[in-house]
Every structure is written in structure tokens, then in C-alpha cells.
Design a protein around this motif. Structure first.
Motif, mmCIF file in Angstrom:
data_model
loop_
_atom_site.group_PDB
_atom_site.id
_atom_site.type_symbol
_atom_site.label_atom_id
_atom_site.label_comp_id
_atom_site.label_asym_id
_atom_site.label_seq_id
_atom_site.Cartn_x
_atom_site.Cartn_y
_atom_site.Cartn_z
ATOM 1 N N ASP A 183 0.533 -1.327 0.348
ATOM 2 C CA ASP A 183 -0.303 -0.048 0.276
ATOM 3 C C ASP A 183 1.045 0.977 -0.589
ATOM 4 O OD1 ASP A 183 0.468 -0.700 2.593
ATOM 5 O OD2 ASP A 183 -0.968 -0.231 3.308
ATOM 6 N N GLY A 207 -5.931 -2.573 -5.949
ATOM 7 C CA GLY A 207 -4.826 -3.190 -5.327
ATOM 8 C C GLY A 207 -4.782 -4.582 -6.328
ATOM 9 N N GLN A 238 -4.531 -6.288 -2.427
ATOM 10 C CA GLN A 238 -3.596 -5.224 -1.108
ATOM 11 C C GLN A 238 -4.549 -4.610 -1.037
ATOM 12 O OE1 GLN A 238 0.517 -3.396 -3.113
ATOM 13 N NE2 GLN A 238 -0.964 -2.304 -2.575
ATOM 14 N N ARG A 239 -4.430 -3.496 0.014
ATOM 15 C CA ARG A 239 -4.887 -2.008 0.063
ATOM 16 C C ARG A 239 -3.864 -1.227 -0.833
ATOM 17 N NH1 ARG A 239 -3.253 -1.455 5.319
ATOM 18 N NH2 ARG A 239 -5.450 -2.758 6.459
ATOM 19 N N ILE A 240 -5.020 -0.462 -0.847
ATOM 20 C CA ILE A 240 -4.436 1.074 -2.261
ATOM 21 C C ILE A 240 -3.628 2.002 -0.494
ATOM 22 C CG2 ILE A 240 -5.186 3.072 -3.375
ATOM 23 C CD1 ILE A 240 -7.052 0.805 -4.588
ATOM 24 N N SER A 256 -2.187 3.134 3.194
ATOM 25 C CA SER A 256 -1.882 3.793 4.384
ATOM 26 C C SER A 256 -2.213 5.095 5.241
ATOM 27 C CB SER A 256 -1.548 3.191 4.951
ATOM 28 O OG SER A 256 -2.337 1.479 5.596
ATOM 29 N N GLY A 291 -9.260 -3.239 -4.454
ATOM 30 C CA GLY A 291 -8.748 -2.921 -3.225
ATOM 31 C C GLY A 291 -8.559 -4.138 -2.243
#
Length: 515
Positions: free
Chosen positions: A76, A97, A101-103, A105, A122
Motif C-alpha cells: 500500500d 489493488g 492488497q490495500r491501496i 494507509s 482493493g
């Protein structure tokens, strides 16, 4: 000497501010690939742009990147500074994503302002404070603001923890004293164990002019979970087609208070059978003003369900078209509400029970979000609080969900939609095989658009049925009736105010010609 020192100190501060302003730069992303060398030069990825930026910088995108999808593969993007990311517009550029994965943080020191982008695929990753996977697009302990963005097909795979399900597919906030804001955004087809759109555990939430469509929670609460000690405000926003176990559209459990106004909440579902529209629980406090809640599906409290000590104040609001509109001892009417049944127990001044809501289907009727216009037979017309709209207290909101000023006539309408007129009824006619194929109807003052339907039956009761939308008052039909048959036509005004299809021979308002 003291004066000289003061002057020098001021000059130093001014110089430092000027240097800071001068250092803010625009970083241009030149490729869709997710690579990193820490430099944003002629070969600059989005990750490079984020890494190279200093607080106050803006990131934009080269024309060669517009139309592409930037798929992240290296983890991220950590936002630990004040950063603006400006995209080319909704639908023109996606950040993905990759379903792995998350985009973003955002740290407590971070402020992210993003606009004109689509965020997709994401995937929520493990987040230690929760003990579950969370936030496919953004997990934030800082401040975030999204404008003109789309969030589609994001996922979070976390399941129940000790405090329930907290694994928003789009956004999770735990920033004490921070804010999360969404303006003119669309959330659609996001899925999670719970709160598939947003989970706000800490910090303030603001949602304006946005749409939440077909988001699903498989194990827990509604599309948006408002659980913070800080306030939440949702205005001019539509929730439709969302499904969850507890609730469907909104789950309110935070003592900071959640205000919902000038919004439409329609056809959401609770699979456990409680509060498909608005579910208020525990310390949750909801204030509902000029909202239209209709056709939400749950066995108990379909439109509003209050339990476990929660409270809901309701004013100038429609609750309609379900067998059980309300349930719970914590619902308080501040007047001028419409309950199409009798389960809400409204008895304050101006309240209407067992009344005809007269709601047209959800449609684009002006403004930025879909609404449900009122038919001429609606008991909500001119039935809102007679105090000057926008004057505070229990008065109607100053404008409706579309931004139309209230009142249009003698008093404001109950619900999210203000009927502005002209108050018109559709006309009908027919043609035989020997007629010309040009069907026409009388113009009506102020009408700028009409909808017309053609059927082979005068009752307009069955398909096949053909329709058009036109700004004029004629339809040059390319078809002719079969020998011995006829074509029957019916029309209604559709802009600026949705009219009706007229009435059947039995005197009932025709609401769905050619179903």
C-alpha cells in the motif's frame, strides 16, 4: 534591541513560510506501472510520486496515463504528509489493488486529498488494532477527503472479532479528532464481512451528494458503520440495493451522533431481518430529517430499527411501503412524518399514519443523486413543518436532496423530494392501422421532457411495451398496428417535475404502465 530581535524573528518566520510555499511542487505520474526508485522524473510511477513528494505537494497524471489502470503490486501507499492527488475524472483513471492488497494507509501525521479517480479491487489486509483484515482502499489514522471518486469492486475478508465485524472494503478510520470526507462519490459492488463501504470507529465522517449501490456485508453490519464518538453527517445521498446481516444501509452505534438529512434510503436488505434502512444500537444516536425511507426489506423495523438503548429523532420524513416500517422504543417523532402503516407510533403534530406515500420509482430526477418523486396522490405533498425551511429546530431543510429550494407551494413536502410543479397528469390516445405514424399530445406549461409508452392493450397491463423520452410533444413511430389492431399511447411529464401516467378506468392512479 528587543524591538530589533522581534523584527528579525518575524522576518525569519515570513522567510520560512515563503520557502515552504515555494517548495510545494506538482509531481506528474508518467506511467501506469508500479515501480520504485524514489525519483519522480520523466520516468515516474505513482509510488515514486508519493515517495518523492514533500508535504503540500500535488500529484497529477500525464495524458499518456489517462484511461489506464494503475495496479499496485509493491504494497500500500503510505501517506505520512499532506498530499493532494488529482485525477482526470471519475472513470478516466483507475487505481487498483489487484485483489491482493490495500491501496492507501494514512498515518496520524498524514492528510490525503484525492479527486477524480476510480479505486477498484482493493483488498483489506490484516490491521493489528482490529485483529482482522480491514480497508481495501484506505485505512486512516489521519485526515482523508475524496471528491468525485468511484469505489467499485473492493473487498475485505475479515470476520467477526470481539466487538463485531470491522473490516470495511473501502475505508476504515480510527483517527482520534481526525476527519473522513466523501463528496460526489459512488460506492458500488463492494463486499466485506461487515461494513462493506465505511467503518468509522474514531473521527468525524461527512458524506455529501454520494451514492451507495449494491454493496454487501456477508457476516455483519450495514454498508456504512458509524461507531465514533465524533459526529457523522450524511446529506443529499442515496443508498439502494445494499445488503447486510444487521441493517442494510446504515448502522449507527456511536455516541457522537449521526445526522441523516435530505437523503433517500430505498430497497436495502437485512438478511437477519432487522433495520434494513437505519439500524441504531447501544449508544448510537441518529437524527433523521427530510429523508425518504422506502421498500427496505426486513421482518422487523424495515426502515428504522432501534435497540439496545439507541435513540432516533425523526422529523419531516417518509417511512413507506413495508409491512413493518419501524420497531424500537427509542424512536421519537419531532413531527410531520409520514408512516404508510402504523408501526412507527407517530403522534406528534403533523404526523400521518396509514397514509399514502405516493412514491415514484427511484430515478434521476435532477440533482446529483437518484430520488423518488411524489405522485399527485401523495399525502406528503405540502405536509411538512410549516416553519420557514432552514430556520432550524424541527423545520424542513432549506432545500431538498436535489438542491431545490423549499417550499415550492404552500408548505414543504415531507421526505427528501420537493415537488416543484407543474402539477401535471399524463395524456393518452390511440392510432389504428389507417392512421399516420405520428402520435402527438398537448404541450404542458413548463414541461421540458416527456416519457411516452406504446402498447397493443388499452390497459397497458402487459408487455410488449415500447417507450421513448422526448423534449417535444410528438413521436414519429416507425411501426404500425397489425391488421384489425391498434396502438395505444400514454405519456407523462418527466422534467422538471415527474408527473403521473394518469388514471385507469376504475379511477386508480396508473403507476407502472407495461410492467
Amino acid at each position: 534591541m528587543r524591538r530589533a530581535s522581534t523584527i528579525l524573528g518575524v522576518l525569519a518566520l515570513v522567510t520560512a513560510a515563503a520557502i515552504g510555499a515555494a517548495s510545494a511542487a506538482t509531481r506528474v505520474v508518467t506511467k501506469p506501472d508500479d515501480t520504485t526508485d524514489g525519483l519522480c522524473d520523466a520516468d515516474c510511477s505513482l509510488r515514486d510520486a508519493v515517495t518523492a513528494s514533500v508535504s503540500g505537494d500535488t500529484i497529477t497524471f500525464d495524458d499518456d496515463v489517462v484511461g489506464e489502470t494503475i495496479t499496485l503490486v509493491l504494497g500500500d501507499l503510505v501517506i505520512d504528509k499532506t498530499l493532494t492527488i488529482t485525477g482526470p475524472g471519475q472513470g478516466a483513471l483507475a487505481i487498483s489493488g489487484g485483489d491482493t492488497q490495500r491501496i492507501f494507509s494514512v498515518t496520524p501525521a498524514g492528510t490525503l486529498t484525492a479527486s477524480g479517480l476510480t479505486f477498484t479491487q482493493g483488498k483489506g489486509e490484516f490491521y493489528a488494532p482490529l485483529g482482522v483484515a480491514a480497508a481495501g482502499v484506505v485505512v486512516s489514522s489521519g485526515t482523508v477527503s475524496f471528491t468525485d471518486c468511484t469505489f467499485a469492486d473492493n473487498h475485505a475478508d475479515g470476520h467477526s472479532s470481539g466487538n463485531g465485524v470491522n473490516d470495511a472494503a473501502v475505508g476504515y478510520s480510527d483517527g482520534v479528532g481526525k476527519t473522513m470526507t466523501f463528496t460526489r462519490c459512488t460506492f458500488r459492488d463492494n463486499t466485506a464481512g461487515g461494513a462493506p463501504c465505511l467503518d468509522i470507529d474514531r473521527g468525524a465522517l461527512t458524506i455529501i451528494d454520494s451514492v451507495f449501490l449494491d454493496n454487501t456485508a456477508t457476516d455483519g453490519p450495514s454498508c456504512v458503520l458509524s461507531a465514533s464518538l465524533d459526529p457523522a453527517v450524511i446529506m443529499r445521498t442515496t443508498f439502494s440495493g445494499n445488503a447486510a446481516v444487521a441493517g442494510g444501509a446504515l448502522f449507527v452505534s456511536g455516541s457522537g451522533g449521526t445526522t441523516i438529512k435530505n437523503s433517500t434510503i430505498v430497497e436495502n436488505m437485512s438478511t437477519a431481518g432487522f433495520g434494513a434502512g437505519i439500524y441504531v444500537y447501544g449508544q448510537g444516536k441518529a437524527t433523521v430529517s427530510n429523508v425518504t425511507l422506502a421498500q427496505n426489506v426486513a421482518a422487523t423495523g424495515s426502515n428504522i430499527y432501534v435497540t439496545g438503548g439507541g435513540t432516533a429523532i425523526v422529523r419531516n420524513t417518509i417511512l413507506a411501503n413495508t409491512a413493518n416500517n419501524c420497531s424500537g422504543v427509542g424512536i421519537t417523532s419531532h413531527g410531520y412524518n409520514l408512516d404508510s402503516g402504523g408501526t412507527c407510533g407517530f403522534a406528534a403534530t403533523g404526523d400521518k399514519s396509514n397514509a399514502t406515500a405516493g412514491l415514484a420509482p427511484l430515478a434521476s430526477s435532477g440533482g446529483l443523486t437518484p430520488t423518488m418523486p411524489l405522485y399527485l396522490t401523495s399525502a406528503a405533498r405540502d405536509a411538512g413543518n410549516p416553519a420557514a425551511p432552514g430556520s432550524g429546530g424541527d423545520a424542513c431543510e432549506a432545500a431538498d436532496q436535489r438542491g431545490i429550494a423549499r417550499p415550492a407551494f404552500t408548505a414543504c413536502d415531507i421526505g427528501a423530494f420537493e415537488s416543484t410543479g407543474p402539477e401535471t397528469i399524463g395524456t393518452s390516445g390511440f392510432m389504428t392501422r389507417g392512421d399516420k405514424t405520428l402520435y402527438s399530445w398537448p404541450s404542458q406549461p413548463g414541461v421540458t421532457q416527456y416519457e411516452t409508452r406504446r402498447s397493443t392493450l388499452a390497459t397497458f397491463a402487459t408487455t410488449p411495451c415500447v417507450g421513448i423520452t422526448t423534449t417535444g410533444t410528438t413521436w414519429s413511430d416507425s411501426q404500425i398496428p397489425a391488421a384489425g389492431g391498434a396502438f395505444f399511447y400514454i405519456n407523462r411529464p418527466s422534467l422538471p417535475q415527474l408527473g403521473t401516467w394518469g388514471y385507469t378506468t376504475a379511477g386508480a392512479e396508473r403507476t407502472t404502465p407495461c410492467p
